[in-house]
Design an enzyme around this catalytic site. Sequence first.
Site, PDB file in Angstrom:
ATOM      1  N   ASN A  31     -12.024  47.537   3.189  1.00  0.00           N
ATOM      2  CA  ASN A  31     -11.619  48.929   2.961  1.00  0.00           C
ATOM      3  C   ASN A  31     -12.071  49.806   4.121  1.00  0.00           C
ATOM      4  O   ASN A  31     -13.072  49.514   4.763  1.00  0.00           O
ATOM      5  CB  ASN A  31     -12.257  49.435   1.652  1.00  0.00           C
ATOM      6  CG  ASN A  31     -11.820  50.856   1.310  1.00  0.00           C
ATOM      7  OD1 ASN A  31     -10.645  51.208   1.472  1.00  0.00           O
ATOM      8  ND2 ASN A  31     -12.747  51.678   0.850  1.00  0.00           N
TER       9      ASN A  31
ATOM     10  N   HIS B  29     -13.093  53.870   4.893  1.00  0.00           N
ATOM     11  CA  HIS B  29     -13.436  55.099   4.180  1.00  0.00           C
ATOM     12  C   HIS B  29     -13.831  56.178   5.194  1.00  0.00           C
ATOM     13  O   HIS B  29     -14.601  55.914   6.112  1.00  0.00           O
ATOM     14  CB  HIS B  29     -14.582  54.842   3.197  1.00  0.00           C
ATOM     15  CG  HIS B  29     -14.900  56.055   2.395  1.00  0.00           C
ATOM     16  ND1 HIS B  29     -14.116  56.474   1.334  1.00  0.00           N
ATOM     17  CD2 HIS B  29     -15.870  56.984   2.539  1.00  0.00           C
ATOM     18  CE1 HIS B  29     -14.609  57.592   0.852  1.00  0.00           C
ATOM     19  NE2 HIS B  29     -15.672  57.930   1.561  1.00  0.00           N
TER      20      HIS B  29
HETATM   21  C1  GAR Z   1      -7.763  57.440   5.228  1.00  0.00           C
HETATM   22  O1  GAR Z   1      -8.465  58.526   5.778  1.00  0.00           O
HETATM   23  C2  GAR Z   1      -8.713  56.497   4.509  1.00  0.00           C
HETATM   24  O2  GAR Z   1      -9.961  56.407   5.132  1.00  0.00           O
HETATM   25  C3  GAR Z   1      -8.834  57.161   3.153  1.00  0.00           C
HETATM   26  O3  GAR Z   1      -7.520  57.551   2.857  1.00  0.00           O
HETATM   27  C4  GAR Z   1      -6.859  57.922   4.085  1.00  0.00           C
HETATM   28  C5  GAR Z   1      -5.497  57.267   4.115  1.00  0.00           C
HETATM   29  O4  GAR Z   1      -4.732  57.739   5.194  1.00  0.00           O
HETATM   30  N1  GAR Z   1      -9.377  56.271   2.154  1.00  0.00           N
HETATM   31  C6  GAR Z   1     -10.234  56.654   1.210  1.00  0.00           C
HETATM   32  O5  GAR Z   1     -10.596  57.794   1.064  1.00  0.00           O
HETATM   33  C7  GAR Z   1     -10.735  55.522   0.308  1.00  0.00           C
HETATM   34  N2  GAR Z   1     -11.752  55.974  -0.559  1.00  0.00           N
HETATM   35  P1  GAR Z   1      -3.377  57.023   5.579  1.00  0.00           P
HETATM   36  O6  GAR Z   1      -2.557  56.889   4.297  1.00  0.00           O
HETATM   37  O7  GAR Z   1      -2.708  57.930   6.569  1.00  0.00           O
HETATM   38  O8  GAR Z   1      -3.701  55.676   6.163  1.00  0.00           O
END
Ligand code: GAR
Length: 195
Positions: free
Chosen positions: A106, A108
């Site tokens: 994952n 984050h």
């Molecule tokens: C990213 O910033 C990722 O780190 C976060 O969602 C976003 C997805 O962006 N994930 C979390 O917060 C997990 N807890 P994307 O759809 O443009 O790749």
Amino acid sequence: MKIAVFASGNGTNFEVIAEAIQKKRIEAELKLLICDQPKAYVLKRAESKAIPATILQSKQYPTKKAFETVLLEHLDRNEIDLIVLAGYMRIIGQTLLEKYADRIINIHPSLLPAFPGISGIKDAFAAGVSETGVTVHLVDQGVDTGPILSQQKVMVESDETLESLEEKIHKIEHSMYPSVIQAYIEKLQKEQVNS
Ligand code: GAR
């Protein structure tokens, strides 16, 4: 190594991973996108790259176990070795964790263990921290817990806005995630040879 990416939203990380695979910066096959949001923009990105996508919504199943059993069937059919979460906003349950122990990664947008959950950038900004960052980690039963594979810091400047911080964090995610995925694949392959 066959990969499935799980995503719920915009899909910029999905796209960066797909491009890194095309350019062989990640030595893997991107077999499948799993998405739990039928209107997510990531589905358009998959379509334009001709990557098969499956929409699976947990609310259509009576239990998490039933949902993940169907998910597993899709992963089995595609002989998936590694699951990469890229903005997948759902907690992975026991059914998937048992089958894919140490094989779910994952990303984050904070320096975990600080600011877990669905709004890591906003929460860090609201807390007024002077630095935050990005974490790539293996998934366990917790929310954004699990062994950390890599972290990168980002300074929060005095004139920082939430938008500018988001931009900085996403830029780091996009450069960091493909290389951490490739390094983890190499580690898994080495272990396989030695076993
Ligand atoms: C990213 O910033 C990722 O780190 C976060 O969602 C976003 C997805 O962006 N994930 C979390 O917060 C997990 N807890 P994307 O759809 O443009 O790749």
